[in-house]
Design an enzyme around this catalytic site. Sequence first.
Site, short mmCIF file in Angstrom:
data_model
loop_
_atom_site.label_atom_id
_atom_site.label_comp_id
_atom_site.label_asym_id
_atom_site.label_seq_id
_atom_site.Cartn_x
_atom_site.Cartn_y
_atom_site.Cartn_z
N ASP A 61 41.13 43.94 44.62
CA ASP A 61 42.04 44.93 44.05
C ASP A 61 43.25 44.16 43.57
O ASP A 61 44.00 43.59 44.39
CB ASP A 61 42.44 45.97 45.10
CG ASP A 61 43.37 47.02 44.55
OD1 ASP A 61 44.05 46.77 43.52
OD2 ASP A 61 43.44 48.12 45.13
N ASN A 88 40.85 40.94 33.47
CA ASN A 88 40.37 42.03 32.63
C ASN A 88 40.77 43.41 33.15
O ASN A 88 40.93 44.35 32.37
CB ASN A 88 38.84 41.93 32.54
CG ASN A 88 38.21 43.18 31.97
OD1 ASN A 88 38.13 43.35 30.76
ND2 ASN A 88 37.76 44.08 32.84
N TYR A 166 51.50 51.92 28.65
CA TYR A 166 50.41 50.98 28.39
C TYR A 166 50.79 49.93 27.35
O TYR A 166 50.65 48.72 27.62
CB TYR A 166 49.15 51.76 27.98
CG TYR A 166 47.98 50.86 27.67
CD1 TYR A 166 47.27 50.23 28.69
CD2 TYR A 166 47.57 50.65 26.36
CE1 TYR A 166 46.20 49.40 28.42
CE2 TYR A 166 46.50 49.82 26.07
CZ TYR A 166 45.81 49.20 27.10
OH TYR A 166 44.75 48.36 26.82
N LYS A 170 51.21 45.71 28.00
CA LYS A 170 50.47 44.64 27.31
C LYS A 170 51.45 43.68 26.60
O LYS A 170 51.16 42.49 26.45
CB LYS A 170 49.45 45.23 26.33
CG LYS A 170 48.32 46.02 27.03
CD LYS A 170 47.51 45.18 28.00
CE LYS A 170 46.24 45.90 28.46
NZ LYS A 170 45.48 45.15 29.49
N THR A 201 34.60 52.85 26.06
CA THR A 201 34.44 52.70 27.51
C THR A 201 35.04 53.93 28.18
O THR A 201 35.65 54.78 27.51
CB THR A 201 35.17 51.44 28.04
OG1 THR A 201 36.57 51.65 27.87
CG2 THR A 201 34.74 50.17 27.33
N1 NAP Z 1 38.52 49.89 25.74
C1 NAP Z 1 39.39 49.53 24.81
O1 NAP Z 1 39.39 50.05 23.70
C2 NAP Z 1 40.39 48.45 25.10
C3 NAP Z 1 41.18 48.00 24.02
C4 NAP Z 1 42.10 46.99 24.24
C5 NAP Z 1 42.22 46.45 25.50
N2 NAP Z 1 41.45 46.92 26.53
C6 NAP Z 1 41.63 46.31 27.84
O2 NAP Z 1 40.37 45.85 28.30
C7 NAP Z 1 40.36 45.83 29.72
C8 NAP Z 1 39.09 46.51 30.22
O3 NAP Z 1 39.13 47.85 29.77
P1 NAP Z 1 37.83 48.76 29.65
O4 NAP Z 1 37.92 49.46 28.36
O5 NAP Z 1 36.62 48.02 30.00
O6 NAP Z 1 38.20 49.85 30.79
P2 NAP Z 1 37.32 50.54 31.94
O7 NAP Z 1 35.93 50.78 31.47
O8 NAP Z 1 38.16 51.68 32.40
O9 NAP Z 1 37.27 49.42 33.07
C9 NAP Z 1 38.43 49.02 33.72
C10 NAP Z 1 38.05 48.16 34.90
O10 NAP Z 1 39.25 47.76 35.58
C11 NAP Z 1 39.07 48.05 36.95
N3 NAP Z 1 40.33 48.22 37.65
C12 NAP Z 1 41.32 49.12 37.44
N4 NAP Z 1 42.30 48.96 38.34
C13 NAP Z 1 41.93 47.93 39.13
C14 NAP Z 1 42.50 47.29 40.24
N5 NAP Z 1 43.68 47.69 40.76
N6 NAP Z 1 41.86 46.24 40.81
C15 NAP Z 1 40.67 45.83 40.33
N7 NAP Z 1 40.05 46.42 39.30
C16 NAP Z 1 40.68 47.46 38.71
C17 NAP Z 1 38.22 49.30 36.98
O11 NAP Z 1 37.66 49.50 38.27
P3 NAP Z 1 37.24 50.99 38.79
O12 NAP Z 1 35.86 51.25 38.24
O13 NAP Z 1 37.27 50.80 40.27
O14 NAP Z 1 38.27 51.94 38.27
C18 NAP Z 1 37.20 48.91 35.92
O15 NAP Z 1 36.25 48.02 36.47
C19 NAP Z 1 41.66 46.49 30.17
O16 NAP Z 1 42.60 45.49 30.51
C20 NAP Z 1 42.12 47.23 28.94
O17 NAP Z 1 43.52 47.38 28.90
C21 NAP Z 1 40.55 47.91 26.36
#
Ligand code: NAP
Length: 250
Positions: A61, A88, A166, A170, A201
Amino acid sequence: MTTNMIALVTGANKGIGYATARQLGERGMTVLVGARDATRGRDAEGKLRGDGVDARFVSLDVTDEASCAAAAELVEREYGHLDVLVNNAGIVRADGSALPSETTVATLREVYETNVFGVVAVTNAFLPLLRNAPAARIVNVSSEVGSIAVMTDPQGALFALTSVPYPSSKTALNMTTAMYAKELRDTPIKVNAANPGYCATDFNHNSGFRTAEQGAEVSVHLATLPADGPSGQLWGFQMDAGGGYGVLPW
Ligand SMILES: NC(=O)c1ccc[n+]([C@@H]2O[C@H](COP(=O)([O-])OP(=O)(O)OC[C@H]3O[C@@H](n4cnc5c(N)ncnc54)[C@H](OP(=O)(O)O)[C@@H]3O)[C@@H](O)[C@H]2O)c1
């Protein structure tokens, strides 16, 4: 093909993190699947192993410094070094209509705990192990919404966005990336920020127009940079440049 390389991806149980773990594993790395929930982490480990990836769940975590320390101790004990760290894990929250004037400090704190403080906590816990690797790579998964230049460009696609928690988390992550790159500039370690682009996602109720696998390509590119590759950049999907990959302005 296996390498002796060890990669840790935080928040690897789903989304872009999971896809990143799979792609690094497909390149022969042992992938440590960082997840805060043991059931979700073990499920991801099982799925990845089923696909032939040398995956191992690691309880992590990022908002809990004791959890970061315990994970680093485990990696130290079992492997003695870390070649790739992908920060990530990330969350998104907003208050009301996502206007600055409606933002609560509680929401700001919650987002920063994971997206900023968590990255520093994890990176510092693992830095000794990254220094033990021949040429480690640190990838901080950021976003173009953290780019002040992109967000304030009146002609840009993101000009209408006004949320503080958010995007500013970043922005702070981008500065954090640049400062680590500066501290480590005389070492073989490279530190870069990734812009995956808008990926479908759970993060955005699957509304993104890119896939998690495409988003992961960006992190994998930065995680596998050659010795003469850059450090201290925000690199990835360029929406305003028509969708290619390249360096984005801070
Ligand atoms: N999706 C997009 O369009 C997008 C665009 C730009 C940047 N991003 C960035 O990409 C990264 C991944 O995003 P995603 O879209 O894959 O989101 P996601 O599907 O919501 O996955 C987020 C992951 O982070 C984990 N997490 C959250 N809080 C945590 C903590 N305190 N300790 C450990 N793990 C934690 C979640 O675990 P749980 O399953 O336990 O909640 C999940 O595994 C993020 O940093 C996000 O800001 C995403």
